[in-house]
Motif scaffolding. Structure first.
Motif, PDB file in Angstrom:
ATOM      1  N   ASP A 152       0.774  -1.333   0.072  1.00  0.00           N
ATOM      2  CA  ASP A 152       0.070  -0.202   0.048  1.00  0.00           C
ATOM      3  C   ASP A 152       0.638   1.262   0.160  1.00  0.00           C
ATOM      4  O   ASP A 152       0.553   2.264  -0.831  1.00  0.00           O
ATOM      5  N   GLY A 153       2.000   1.293   0.629  1.00  0.00           N
ATOM      6  CA  GLY A 153       2.824   2.319   0.808  1.00  0.00           C
ATOM      7  C   GLY A 153       3.870   2.595  -0.305  1.00  0.00           C
ATOM      8  O   GLY A 153       3.656   3.942  -0.869  1.00  0.00           O
ATOM      9  N   MET A 154       3.916   1.771  -1.197  1.00  0.00           N
ATOM     10  CA  MET A 154       4.723   1.778  -2.341  1.00  0.00           C
ATOM     11  C   MET A 154       3.749   2.345  -3.384  1.00  0.00           C
ATOM     12  O   MET A 154       4.178   3.065  -4.477  1.00  0.00           O
ATOM     13  N   ARG A 155       2.516   1.819  -3.190  1.00  0.00           N
ATOM     14  CA  ARG A 155       1.479   2.360  -4.281  1.00  0.00           C
ATOM     15  C   ARG A 155       1.072   3.818  -3.973  1.00  0.00           C
ATOM     16  O   ARG A 155       1.122   4.703  -5.031  1.00  0.00           O
ATOM     17  N   THR A 156       0.516   4.102  -2.720  1.00  0.00           N
ATOM     18  CA  THR A 156       0.062   5.601  -2.442  1.00  0.00           C
ATOM     19  C   THR A 156       1.184   6.547  -2.281  1.00  0.00           C
ATOM     20  O   THR A 156       0.961   7.696  -2.697  1.00  0.00           O
ATOM     21  N   LYS A 157       2.477   6.286  -2.036  1.00  0.00           N
ATOM     22  CA  LYS A 157       3.506   7.195  -1.730  1.00  0.00           C
ATOM     23  C   LYS A 157       4.650   6.980  -3.026  1.00  0.00           C
ATOM     24  O   LYS A 157       5.760   7.202  -2.941  1.00  0.00           O
ATOM     25  N   ARG A 158       4.056   6.809  -4.066  1.00  0.00           N
ATOM     26  CA  ARG A 158       4.985   6.447  -5.293  1.00  0.00           C
ATOM     27  C   ARG A 158       5.727   7.633  -5.714  1.00  0.00           C
ATOM     28  O   ARG A 158       6.963   7.745  -5.840  1.00  0.00           O
ATOM     29  N   LYS A 159       5.112   8.863  -5.844  1.00  0.00           N
ATOM     30  CA  LYS A 159       5.493  10.213  -6.146  1.00  0.00           C
ATOM     31  C   LYS A 159       6.603  10.520  -5.300  1.00  0.00           C
ATOM     32  O   LYS A 159       7.730  10.991  -5.537  1.00  0.00           O
ATOM     33  N   MET A 160       6.323  10.214  -3.911  1.00  0.00           N
ATOM     34  CA  MET A 160       7.278  10.604  -2.827  1.00  0.00           C
ATOM     35  C   MET A 160       8.517   9.800  -3.096  1.00  0.00           C
ATOM     36  O   MET A 160       9.928  10.425  -3.051  1.00  0.00           O
ATOM     37  N   VAL A 161       8.417   8.586  -3.440  1.00  0.00           N
ATOM     38  CA  VAL A 161       9.640   7.772  -3.724  1.00  0.00           C
ATOM     39  C   VAL A 161      10.465   8.088  -4.895  1.00  0.00           C
ATOM     40  O   VAL A 161      11.626   8.215  -4.964  1.00  0.00           O
ATOM     41  N   GLU A 162       9.666   8.463  -5.944  1.00  0.00           N
ATOM     42  CA  GLU A 162      10.269   8.838  -7.318  1.00  0.00           C
ATOM     43  C   GLU A 162      11.156  10.264  -6.981  1.00  0.00           C
ATOM     44  O   GLU A 162      12.278  10.311  -7.655  1.00  0.00           O
ATOM     45  N   SER A 163      10.334  11.063  -6.150  1.00  0.00           N
ATOM     46  CA  SER A 163      11.029  12.592  -6.114  1.00  0.00           C
ATOM     47  C   SER A 163      12.411  12.178  -5.243  1.00  0.00           C
ATOM     48  O   SER A 163      13.350  13.047  -5.529  1.00  0.00           O
ATOM     49  N   ALA A 164      12.385  11.205  -4.325  1.00  0.00           N
ATOM     50  CA  ALA A 164      13.724  10.929  -3.595  1.00  0.00           C
ATOM     51  C   ALA A 164      14.809  10.696  -4.621  1.00  0.00           C
ATOM     52  O   ALA A 164      15.853  10.733  -4.293  1.00  0.00           O
TER      53      ALA A 164
END
Length: 261
Positions: A152-164
């Motif tokens: 769920d976290g990798m799906r909903t926070k995808r943009k945050m991960v990509e930005s990092a």
């Protein structure tokens, strides 16, 4: 209640609670009658079968039998984790779940049996199988929660991960908040269970020992040791999973995969 045995007619009287539950869901028009009946029948049959199997194994202690039972329980637990996950799992993530469960459970059980309890012989099924079941069951619950939270976290926070990642972070650094959240969510039920134990409720194993005639102090010592083993097994297994599981979401170029198939 005379002695430690429970007559069949007294066992049958406990099914009154299921009848009451069926009446409640029928009155409230909750369509759960079939599921309740199936669950009750399956529970009864499964426990009766395992009871006869354990009675035979306890009477014929053999390392092969003990190992086979533990392998069966572990494989079934891993299969249940796959079924409990809300999102599709790819082959790589399934392998990481199986690897984490295998290493975490086997390592914890071996230490607990050989060091904490000093069971002799090491394959004594009367100790190894029940304790292994408790460790496997609680670990299965923790890993299931961890997998769902990670997905769920990798799906909903995808943009945050990509930005990092764009700012130069490694996949592990980018996914660290999600990894920590997954570990926290997985361990919370076990921690809550520890907090209420002894005051809000008495654990099943301890209750069984007391009913069977064991000293409450002796039952408490065993329960504390087993609970610590359960916590250790769950924490080590979940930690291992989240530390290797996040890698399944990234390709060899350290980029997020489009989706898990």
């Amino acid at each position: 209640m005379n002695g430690n045995d429970l007559p069949l007619w007294q066992l049958g009287s406990a099914y009154v609670f299921i009848i009451v539950l069926l009446i409640i869901v029928r009155i409230r028009k909750i369509p759960r009658e079939k599921e309740i009946l199936i669950a009750t029948i399956r529970m009864t049959i499964q426990l009766m079968i395992i009871g006869y199997i354990l009675a035979y194994i306890f009477g014929h202690a053999n390392p092969l039998f003990t190992i086979l039972i533990l392998i069966f329980m572990l494989v079934f637990a891993i299969y249940n984790i796959y079924r409990r996950v809300n999102d599709p799992l790819d082959r790589e993530l399934k392998k990481k779940i199986a690897l984490s469960m295998s290493i975490g459970v086997v390592g914890t059980l071996a230490y607990f049996v050989l060091v904490t309890l000093s069971v002799s012989p090491w394959y004594n099924p009367r100790f190894v199988i029940p304790i292994g079941g408790m460790i496997i069951g609680n670990t299965m619950t923790g890993v299931s929660l961890g997998v769902n939270t990670l997905l769920d976290g990798m799906r909903t926070k995808r943009k945050m991960v990509e930005s990092a990642l764009m700012l130069g972070a490694t996949p592990k650094e980018a996914a660290r908040p999600i990894i920590n959240q997954a570990f926290d969510s997985a361990m919370l039920p076990t921690i809550n269970s520890m907090v209420g134990m002894g005051i809000v409720f008495l654990p099943g194993m301890m209750t069984g020992q007391i009913i069977a005639g064991a000293s409450p102090l002796s039952a408490i010592r065993y329960q504390i040791a087993i609970m610590l083993g359960v916590v250790g097994g769950a924490s080590l297994t979940v930690l291992l999973f989240v530390q290797i599981g996040y890698k399944a979401f990234f390709n060899e170029r350290c980029q997020l995969k489009e989706r898990l198939k």
